[in-house]
Design a protein around this motif. Structure first.
Motif, PDB file in Angstrom:
ATOM      1  N   THR A   9      -5.398 -21.706 -35.395  1.00 17.15           N
ATOM      2  CA  THR A   9      -5.506 -20.723 -34.309  1.00 17.15           C
ATOM      3  C   THR A   9      -6.576 -21.197 -33.355  1.00 17.15           C
ATOM      4  O   THR A   9      -7.596 -21.758 -33.768  1.00 17.15           O
ATOM      5  N   GLN A  10      -6.310 -20.978 -32.069  1.00 15.67           N
ATOM      6  CA  GLN A  10      -7.222 -21.447 -31.042  1.00 15.67           C
ATOM      7  C   GLN A  10      -8.115 -20.293 -30.596  1.00 15.67           C
ATOM      8  O   GLN A  10      -7.693 -19.138 -30.559  1.00 15.67           O
ATOM      9  N   GLY A  11      -9.337 -20.637 -30.274  1.00 15.71           N
ATOM     10  CA  GLY A  11     -10.269 -19.625 -29.772  1.00 15.71           C
ATOM     11  C   GLY A  11      -9.999 -19.314 -28.308  1.00 15.71           C
ATOM     12  O   GLY A  11      -9.331 -20.060 -27.598  1.00 15.71           O
ATOM     13  N   SER A  12     -10.528 -18.186 -27.898  1.00 14.65           N
ATOM     14  CA  SER A  12     -10.376 -17.800 -26.492  1.00 14.65           C
ATOM     15  C   SER A  12     -11.702 -18.009 -25.769  1.00 14.65           C
ATOM     16  O   SER A  12     -12.769 -18.109 -26.388  1.00 14.65           O
ATOM     17  N   LEU A  13     -11.643 -18.118 -24.456  1.00 15.88           N
ATOM     18  CA  LEU A  13     -12.819 -18.334 -23.626  1.00 15.88           C
ATOM     19  C   LEU A  13     -13.701 -17.088 -23.691  1.00 15.88           C
ATOM     20  O   LEU A  13     -13.225 -15.967 -23.545  1.00 15.88           O
ATOM     21  N   GLY A  14     -14.985 -17.271 -23.963  1.00 18.12           N
ATOM     22  CA  GLY A  14     -15.909 -16.146 -24.009  1.00 18.12           C
ATOM     23  C   GLY A  14     -17.290 -16.611 -24.410  1.00 18.12           C
ATOM     24  O   GLY A  14     -17.565 -17.816 -24.509  1.00 18.12           O
ATOM     25  N   SER A  17     -16.458 -18.275 -29.392  1.00 19.35           N
ATOM     26  CA  SER A  17     -15.041 -18.553 -29.547  1.00 19.35           C
ATOM     27  C   SER A  17     -14.800 -18.957 -30.995  1.00 19.35           C
ATOM     28  O   SER A  17     -15.556 -19.766 -31.556  1.00 19.35           O
ATOM     29  N   GLY A  19     -12.013 -20.320 -33.854  1.00 22.03           N
ATOM     30  CA  GLY A  19     -10.716 -20.917 -34.168  1.00 22.03           C
ATOM     31  C   GLY A  19     -10.661 -21.194 -35.657  1.00 22.03           C
ATOM     32  O   GLY A  19     -11.674 -21.164 -36.356  1.00 22.03           O
TER      33      GLY A  19
END
Length: 164
Positions: A9-14, A17, A19
């Protein structure tokens, strides 16, 4: 790779993050024989059979801890013989899948002895049982009587262990 599920799973911008990745591992079947010692029949009494039994470590990582052993000698076509120039004497090889044995099942040159199970818990018997099998080498008195006195006979026994 078609059909392979990707569990990452990929992290989101913030500000942070997160993953994750899936990790898997597998290993191939492996075995190891160790604890072998050279055998010397020195000044053997030709009126009785000569025998040498030693405890060895055989380890297998298969689900059953199974293995097979195939023995071959240094004589013609792998025969179990000791030699000095043109002089030779046969010997017998026995194997037991438990340590501390003075007799076992006779091995035949080049023929796998199958269906064996190890009690070793690691590859060099450093913990758990210190040995897991017995190797027995014998020379019959009738063969000792054919040997020439004060003459050294020698040979090599090779043990091939494979996982089952």
């Amino acid at each position: 790779m078609a059909g392979t599920a990707n569990a990452a799973t990929q992290g989101s911008l913030g500000a942070t993050s997160t993953g994750s990745v899936s990790i898997s591992a597998s290993i191939a079947n492996r075995v190891r024989i160790s604890g072998l010692s050279d055998v010397a029949f020195t000044n053997a009494d030709p009126s009785v059979d000569a025998s040498n039994a030693q405890n060895v470590c055989v380890w297998s990582n298969t689900s059953t801890k199974g293995y097979r052993v195939t023995a071959s000698g240094s004589g013609t076509a792998g025969a179990f013989t000791l030699a000095n120039a043109s002089l030779s004497v046969p010997y017998a090889v026995e194997w037991s899948a438990s340590s501390g044995q003075s007799t076992g099942s006779a091995l035949t040159n080049g023929v796998a002895f199958t269906g064996l199970t190890s009690t070793a818990t690691n590859a060099n018997c450093a913990s758990g049982p210190s040995s897991s099998a017995s190797l027995i080498v014998k020379i019959l008195s009738s063969d000792l009587q054919t040997m020439q006195a004060s003459t050294s006979y020698s040979g090599t026994l090779t043990l091939l262990v494979a996982p089952e």
